[in-house]
Design a protein around this motif. Sequence first.
Motif, PDB file in Angstrom:
ATOM      1  N   PHE A 225       0.848  -1.192   0.000  1.00  0.00           N
ATOM      2  CA  PHE A 225       0.000   0.000   0.000  1.00  0.00           C
ATOM      3  C   PHE A 225       0.885   1.244   0.000  1.00  0.00           C
ATOM      4  O   PHE A 225       2.020   1.207   0.474  1.00  0.00           O
ATOM      5  N   HIS A 226       0.330   2.337  -0.505  1.00  0.00           N
ATOM      6  CA  HIS A 226       1.011   3.623  -0.396  1.00  0.00           C
ATOM      7  C   HIS A 226       0.136   4.560   0.434  1.00  0.00           C
ATOM      8  O   HIS A 226      -0.026   4.321   1.603  1.00  0.00           O
ATOM      9  N   MET A 227      -0.481   5.559  -0.175  1.00  0.00           N
ATOM     10  CA  MET A 227      -1.267   6.500   0.630  1.00  0.00           C
ATOM     11  C   MET A 227      -2.638   5.925   0.980  1.00  0.00           C
ATOM     12  O   MET A 227      -3.188   5.094   0.257  1.00  0.00           O
ATOM     13  N   VAL A 228      -3.165   6.383   2.103  1.00  0.00           N
ATOM     14  CA  VAL A 228      -4.494   5.969   2.563  1.00  0.00           C
ATOM     15  C   VAL A 228      -5.283   7.238   2.851  1.00  0.00           C
ATOM     16  O   VAL A 228      -4.860   8.049   3.670  1.00  0.00           O
ATOM     17  N   CYS A 229      -6.386   7.456   2.155  1.00  0.00           N
ATOM     18  CA  CYS A 229      -7.168   8.666   2.446  1.00  0.00           C
ATOM     19  C   CYS A 229      -8.648   8.467   2.159  1.00  0.00           C
ATOM     20  O   CYS A 229      -9.035   7.581   1.394  1.00  0.00           O
ATOM     21  N   ALA A 230      -9.444   9.310   2.815  1.00  0.00           N
ATOM     22  CA  ALA A 230     -10.902   9.138   2.811  1.00  0.00           C
ATOM     23  C   ALA A 230     -11.481   9.170   1.409  1.00  0.00           C
ATOM     24  O   ALA A 230     -12.350   8.369   1.068  1.00  0.00           O
ATOM     25  N   LYS A 231     -11.012  10.122   0.588  1.00  0.00           N
ATOM     26  CA  LYS A 231     -11.620  10.287  -0.739  1.00  0.00           C
ATOM     27  C   LYS A 231     -10.674   9.904  -1.857  1.00  0.00           C
ATOM     28  O   LYS A 231     -10.890  10.274  -3.005  1.00  0.00           O
ATOM     29  N   GLY A 232      -9.601   9.193  -1.503  1.00  0.00           N
ATOM     30  CA  GLY A 232      -8.620   8.863  -2.530  1.00  0.00           C
ATOM     31  C   GLY A 232      -7.674  10.030  -2.700  1.00  0.00           C
ATOM     32  O   GLY A 232      -8.071  11.182  -2.549  1.00  0.00           O
ATOM     33  N   CYS A 233      -6.437   9.748  -2.959  1.00  0.00           N
ATOM     34  CA  CYS A 233      -5.472  10.845  -3.133  1.00  0.00           C
ATOM     35  C   CYS A 233      -4.453  10.407  -4.167  1.00  0.00           C
ATOM     36  O   CYS A 233      -3.295  10.187  -3.868  1.00  0.00           O
ATOM     37  N   GLY A 234      -4.921  10.204  -5.362  1.00  0.00           N
ATOM     38  CA  GLY A 234      -4.022   9.850  -6.446  1.00  0.00           C
ATOM     39  C   GLY A 234      -4.019   8.367  -6.723  1.00  0.00           C
ATOM     40  O   GLY A 234      -4.658   7.568  -6.035  1.00  0.00           O
ATOM     41  N   SER A 235      -3.274   8.037  -7.762  1.00  0.00           N
ATOM     42  CA  SER A 235      -3.258   6.660  -8.250  1.00  0.00           C
ATOM     43  C   SER A 235      -2.763   5.677  -7.183  1.00  0.00           C
ATOM     44  O   SER A 235      -3.320   4.599  -6.999  1.00  0.00           O
ATOM     45  N   TYR A 236      -1.724   6.077  -6.455  1.00  0.00           N
ATOM     46  CA  TYR A 236      -1.141   5.172  -5.452  1.00  0.00           C
ATOM     47  C   TYR A 236      -1.812   5.349  -4.097  1.00  0.00           C
ATOM     48  O   TYR A 236      -1.174   5.673  -3.118  1.00  0.00           O
ATOM     49  N   SER A 237      -3.124   5.143  -4.076  1.00  0.00           N
ATOM     50  CA  SER A 237      -3.819   5.307  -2.798  1.00  0.00           C
ATOM     51  C   SER A 237      -4.961   4.318  -2.681  1.00  0.00           C
ATOM     52  O   SER A 237      -5.444   3.769  -3.672  1.00  0.00           O
ATOM     53  N   VAL A 238      -5.347   4.095  -1.449  1.00  0.00           N
ATOM     54  CA  VAL A 238      -6.522   3.278  -1.160  1.00  0.00           C
ATOM     55  C   VAL A 238      -7.426   4.118  -0.269  1.00  0.00           C
ATOM     56  O   VAL A 238      -6.939   4.887   0.571  1.00  0.00           O
ATOM     57  N   ARG A 239      -8.722   4.000  -0.483  1.00  0.00           N
ATOM     58  CA  ARG A 239      -9.652   4.757   0.357  1.00  0.00           C
ATOM     59  C   ARG A 239      -9.721   4.116   1.739  1.00  0.00           C
ATOM     60  O   ARG A 239      -9.749   2.885   1.856  1.00  0.00           O
ATOM     61  N   THR A 240      -9.791   4.977   2.741  1.00  0.00           N
ATOM     62  CA  THR A 240      -9.803   4.509   4.123  1.00  0.00           C
ATOM     63  C   THR A 240     -10.907   3.466   4.339  1.00  0.00           C
ATOM     64  O   THR A 240     -10.690   2.434   4.978  1.00  0.00           O
TER      65      THR A 240
END
Length: 281
Positions: A225-240
Amino acid sequence: MRVLGRTLCLSSLVSLLVLATLPHAPAAQAEPRPKPRTTRTPELVVALTFDDGDRSHAMAARLLERHGLRGTFYVNSGDLGKKGKLTRAQLGAIAKAGHEIGGHTVNHERLTDLGPDEQAATICSDRRALLGMGYRVRTFAYPYGAVDASARQAARDCGYNAARTIGGIAMKPCGGCVVAEPARPERVYEIRTPGSVHDDTSLADMKRYVIRAEQNGGGLLPLAFHMVCAKGCGSYSVRTKVLDQFLGWLATRERRGTAVRTIADVTGGKVRPVPAESVTP
Ligand SMILES: [Zn+2]
């Protein structure tokens, strides 16, 4: 109850004996160990890895903890405290909660662009810095998953017991392709994953990686995994929310013999010393 009416002394003795033989008496060690429920179900270990020391990993770590899970956090020691990155204090809290802290080079260098000496310099300096902060740094992740023979050698020479790349495990269903690492990876300095989890990786995709590995002999399934955020934050992310749902589901697989462990828990080994910094005249 046969003990009713006996002397207090005898009843206490019986209580003690009963307590000592209870199968669920509290264990001295809280560390849970997976127990395969049947011999037909092979054991799978899923390793949840988070790269780059993104600031969102402070929250991601707590999310894992709420599900009783622990992960591996690969950080760039030179980037700690920078904008959008974990602070040293946040990293300390992650480690204190029982997660693994691993190395990822000083400033996220693409190792295949560097010569062997430069590769060794950034891998060793990063590990030296993390060890200096008090972490038991035993495993490494290649930035961008970019690895070659000299980078593998540098990871070994800098004292790492194992290293994770990105890719090598099939993301889509296919015949005869790799769906997990063996329980003891053959190439421990190039541990594979099903690509990286992206913003278009669905909950169903992640479940499928796990189920497919469970049904094909188990082993080790590292997820990157890379970034984790509520609304998505770019290609390398998963929604919380997606991560939360996946973790909740994953925690229930324990009864099928699927456990979540850190990479270092799987690959083992002591915390080896890092070579002393070479002095250039
Ligand atoms: Zn990275």
